[in-house]
Design an enzyme around this catalytic site. Sequence first.
Site, mmCIF file in Angstrom:
data_model
loop_
_atom_site.group_PDB
_atom_site.id
_atom_site.type_symbol
_atom_site.label_atom_id
_atom_site.label_comp_id
_atom_site.label_asym_id
_atom_site.label_seq_id
_atom_site.Cartn_x
_atom_site.Cartn_y
_atom_site.Cartn_z
ATOM 1 C CE1 TYR A 57 -4.430 1.727 0.377
ATOM 2 C CE2 TYR A 57 -3.599 2.749 2.032
ATOM 3 C CZ TYR A 57 -4.481 2.891 1.217
ATOM 4 O OH TYR A 57 -5.031 3.187 1.006
ATOM 5 C CG ASN A 150 -15.948 2.415 3.681
ATOM 6 O OD1 ASN A 150 -14.978 2.339 3.082
ATOM 7 N ND2 ASN A 150 -16.208 0.812 4.038
ATOM 8 C CG ASN A 177 -23.107 -6.101 -3.826
ATOM 9 O OD1 ASN A 177 -21.824 -5.603 -4.162
ATOM 10 N ND2 ASN A 177 -22.828 -7.196 -2.752
ATOM 11 C CB SER A 178 -18.572 -1.940 -2.161
ATOM 12 O OG SER A 178 -18.986 -0.628 -2.869
ATOM 13 N NE ARG A 200 -19.068 -9.738 -8.044
ATOM 14 C CZ ARG A 200 -18.043 -10.830 -8.127
ATOM 15 N NH1 ARG A 200 -17.239 -11.835 -8.933
ATOM 16 N NH2 ARG A 200 -17.674 -10.983 -6.781
ATOM 17 N NE ARG A 202 -25.632 -10.627 -5.193
ATOM 18 C CZ ARG A 202 -24.104 -9.855 -5.157
ATOM 19 N NH1 ARG A 202 -23.912 -10.670 -3.647
ATOM 20 N NH2 ARG A 202 -23.482 -9.632 -5.784
ATOM 21 C CG MET A 277 -13.700 -4.447 -5.075
ATOM 22 S SD MET A 277 -13.046 -4.961 -4.057
ATOM 23 C CE MET A 277 -12.788 -6.403 -3.341
ATOM 24 C CG PHE A 299 -11.871 9.317 -4.689
ATOM 25 C CD1 PHE A 299 -12.299 10.778 -4.560
ATOM 26 C CD2 PHE A 299 -12.381 8.547 -3.759
ATOM 27 C CE1 PHE A 299 -12.615 11.087 -3.416
ATOM 28 C CE2 PHE A 299 -12.169 9.032 -2.793
ATOM 29 C CZ PHE A 299 -12.746 10.371 -2.502
ATOM 30 C CD1 TRP A 300 -6.682 5.918 -1.422
ATOM 31 C CD2 TRP A 300 -4.198 7.772 -1.703
ATOM 32 N NE1 TRP A 300 -5.913 5.899 -0.834
ATOM 33 C CE2 TRP A 300 -4.646 6.353 -0.658
ATOM 34 C CE3 TRP A 300 -3.531 8.062 -2.668
ATOM 35 C CZ2 TRP A 300 -3.128 6.084 -0.238
ATOM 36 C CZ3 TRP A 300 -2.591 8.200 -1.632
ATOM 37 C CH2 TRP A 300 -2.113 6.516 -0.661
HETATM 38 P P1 NDP Z 1 -16.617 -4.564 0.297
HETATM 39 O O1 NDP Z 1 -15.886 -5.534 0.428
HETATM 40 O O2 NDP Z 1 -17.940 -3.446 0.792
HETATM 41 O O3 NDP Z 1 -17.100 -5.201 -1.282
HETATM 42 C C1 NDP Z 1 -16.780 -5.077 -2.140
HETATM 43 C C2 NDP Z 1 -17.286 -4.878 -3.366
HETATM 44 O O4 NDP Z 1 -16.412 -5.540 -4.695
HETATM 45 C C3 NDP Z 1 -18.687 -6.132 -3.727
HETATM 46 O O5 NDP Z 1 -19.061 -5.131 -4.177
HETATM 47 C C4 NDP Z 1 -18.102 -7.822 -4.463
HETATM 48 O O6 NDP Z 1 -19.704 -7.790 -5.362
HETATM 49 C C5 NDP Z 1 -17.764 -6.942 -5.071
HETATM 50 N N1 NDP Z 1 -16.800 -7.844 -5.742
HETATM 51 C C6 NDP Z 1 -15.432 -8.149 -4.983
HETATM 52 N N2 NDP Z 1 -15.012 -9.330 -5.978
HETATM 53 C C7 NDP Z 1 -15.447 -8.421 -7.052
HETATM 54 C C8 NDP Z 1 -14.849 -9.064 -8.627
HETATM 55 N N3 NDP Z 1 -13.500 -9.886 -8.694
HETATM 56 N N4 NDP Z 1 -15.338 -8.642 -9.202
HETATM 57 C C9 NDP Z 1 -16.586 -7.691 -9.432
HETATM 58 N N5 NDP Z 1 -17.054 -7.157 -8.028
HETATM 59 C C10 NDP Z 1 -16.156 -7.412 -6.895
HETATM 60 O O7 NDP Z 1 -15.727 -2.913 -0.218
HETATM 61 P P2 NDP Z 1 -15.540 -1.234 0.571
HETATM 62 O O8 NDP Z 1 -16.304 -0.988 -0.147
HETATM 63 O O9 NDP Z 1 -14.953 -1.825 2.147
HETATM 64 O O10 NDP Z 1 -14.034 -1.480 -0.348
HETATM 65 C C11 NDP Z 1 -14.782 -0.914 -2.325
HETATM 66 C C12 NDP Z 1 -13.014 -0.776 -2.832
HETATM 67 O O11 NDP Z 1 -12.677 0.323 -2.910
HETATM 68 C C13 NDP Z 1 -12.279 -1.511 -2.268
HETATM 69 O O12 NDP Z 1 -11.047 -2.161 -3.183
HETATM 70 C C14 NDP Z 1 -11.402 -0.634 -1.316
HETATM 71 O O13 NDP Z 1 -9.900 -0.728 -0.887
HETATM 72 C C15 NDP Z 1 -12.136 0.411 -1.775
HETATM 73 N N6 NDP Z 1 -11.924 1.790 -1.006
HETATM 74 C C16 NDP Z 1 -11.135 2.733 -1.954
HETATM 75 C C17 NDP Z 1 -10.910 4.457 -1.087
HETATM 76 C C18 NDP Z 1 -10.563 4.968 -2.093
HETATM 77 O O14 NDP Z 1 -9.885 6.039 -1.329
HETATM 78 N N7 NDP Z 1 -9.885 5.178 -3.077
HETATM 79 C C19 NDP Z 1 -11.754 4.541 0.219
HETATM 80 C C20 NDP Z 1 -12.848 3.000 0.730
HETATM 81 C C21 NDP Z 1 -12.511 1.762 -0.033
HETATM 82 P P3 NDP Z 1 -19.874 -8.976 -4.609
HETATM 83 O O15 NDP Z 1 -20.608 -8.962 -3.193
HETATM 84 O O16 NDP Z 1 -20.336 -9.762 -6.036
HETATM 85 O O17 NDP Z 1 -18.534 -9.984 -4.125
#
Ligand code: NDP
Length: 364
Positions: A57, A150, A177-178, A200, A202, A277, A299-300
């Site tokens: 990171y 988040n 749904n994240s 996705r 399901r 992801m 965006f970070w």
């Molecule tokens: P969550 O763990 O809550 O959600 C993960 C999401 O990714 C779900 O919607 C999941 O869908 C989907 N997903 C997982 N694997 C895959 C795949 N192979 N292909 C497509 N979709 C997939 O995550 P967060 O909301 O906490 O974080 C999401 C992302 O944002 C992470 O990468 C995190 O690091 C990033 N982030 C970045 C920030 C920034 O400032 N840039 C700040 C906060 C987060 P499913 O249910 O279908 O598995």
Amino acid sequence: MLTSQAVIFSKHGDPSEVLKNHSYEIDDSNVESDSIIVKTLGAPINPSDINQVQGVYPSQPEKTTILGTEEPSAVGGNEGLFEVLKVGSNVKNFKVGDWCIPSQVNFGTWRTHALCKEEDMTPLPNPEQSKANGKPNGLTINQGATISINPLTAYLMLNHYVKLQPGKDWFIQNGGNSAVGKYAIQIAKIQGYNSLSVVRNRDNLDQLVKELKDLGATQVITDEDNNLKEFGATVKSWVKDTSGEIKLALNCVGGKSSAAVARKLNPNGLMLTYGGMSKQPVTLPTSLHIFKNITSAGFWVTALTKNDFNLKRSTLDKVVQWYEEGLLKDAPSVESKFTGEKQLNQLFIDGIENSKNGKQLITF
Ligand code: NDP
């Protein structure tokens, strides 16, 4: 003397091998005038915390021997909620019992107590203070401990780059749904923006669609729908009904999914990529760049809020207010309490391993 226990790492690698326990003493009878002693109430495990320990990171805490470790080490964790235990004689912004979160990342939140300068912490209202201010709800430990990444990410992506017109304009997002996606849906609803969330497929899709609509989603579609050329007409009709435009796309997946969300943008739209992801590069068809003038940017939240603390504070205030008013629901975490039965580093190592079953929150 107060004994603090911390989960530290002196080198990077597999968290189960590099995360160690370290106990150190804090002199609580002799707090410097500008310092405070805090007790941790809760600290989550975010993907970026794990990546930090692994060494993959870009933002890293400085490793030092300040806590009396043999080797230069850093305490894990970036987010956490703390309660003030003691204040130095000159401290202006805190009193005993106040709640606070670290002002910046890399504080090292995976520990029972910390001694720090008052500016290292940013105040949040504790439940008694919210009640005294006439608010219907006080913050929960989960809400306070997970507030700075988040919810701020969702709010800032929706508001800091593109002006969406309430009641008219839309944003589209994949990973709908994240945790970030669910905050984006709710914040958009509060602010009057329309949301189009891609998820996705399901077995229990209906249940997920209902959950997101209950949070305030305008429309929820699957990846398959979004990839179908014919489905574009349905999306266009939704947008036409509100006399608006899809001005913003939020991409946390990458690959084919990023191309599919970008295709739904109106001319001059912006796609913000904040996660990867799918582990695939961001794909954007050349024609979208040329003929629709689509912009793709990253965006970070760490970089944005580090350089603009006032923006962080004002965004925190909005999120706190929405929590207090019951307008915003937090993403639930799987909570494990530190009772001393399991070593603190083991609790975090187990939490990291369980992260695939949902966000883990260690409470104290
Ligand atoms: P969550 O763990 O809550 O959600 C993960 C999401 O990714 C779900 O919607 C999941 O869908 C989907 N997903 C997982 N694997 C895959 C795949 N192979 N292909 C497509 N979709 C997939 O995550 P967060 O909301 O906490 O974080 C999401 C992302 O944002 C992470 O990468 C995190 O690091 C990033 N982030 C970045 C920030 C920034 O400032 N840039 C700040 C906060 C987060 P499913 O249910 O279908 O598995």
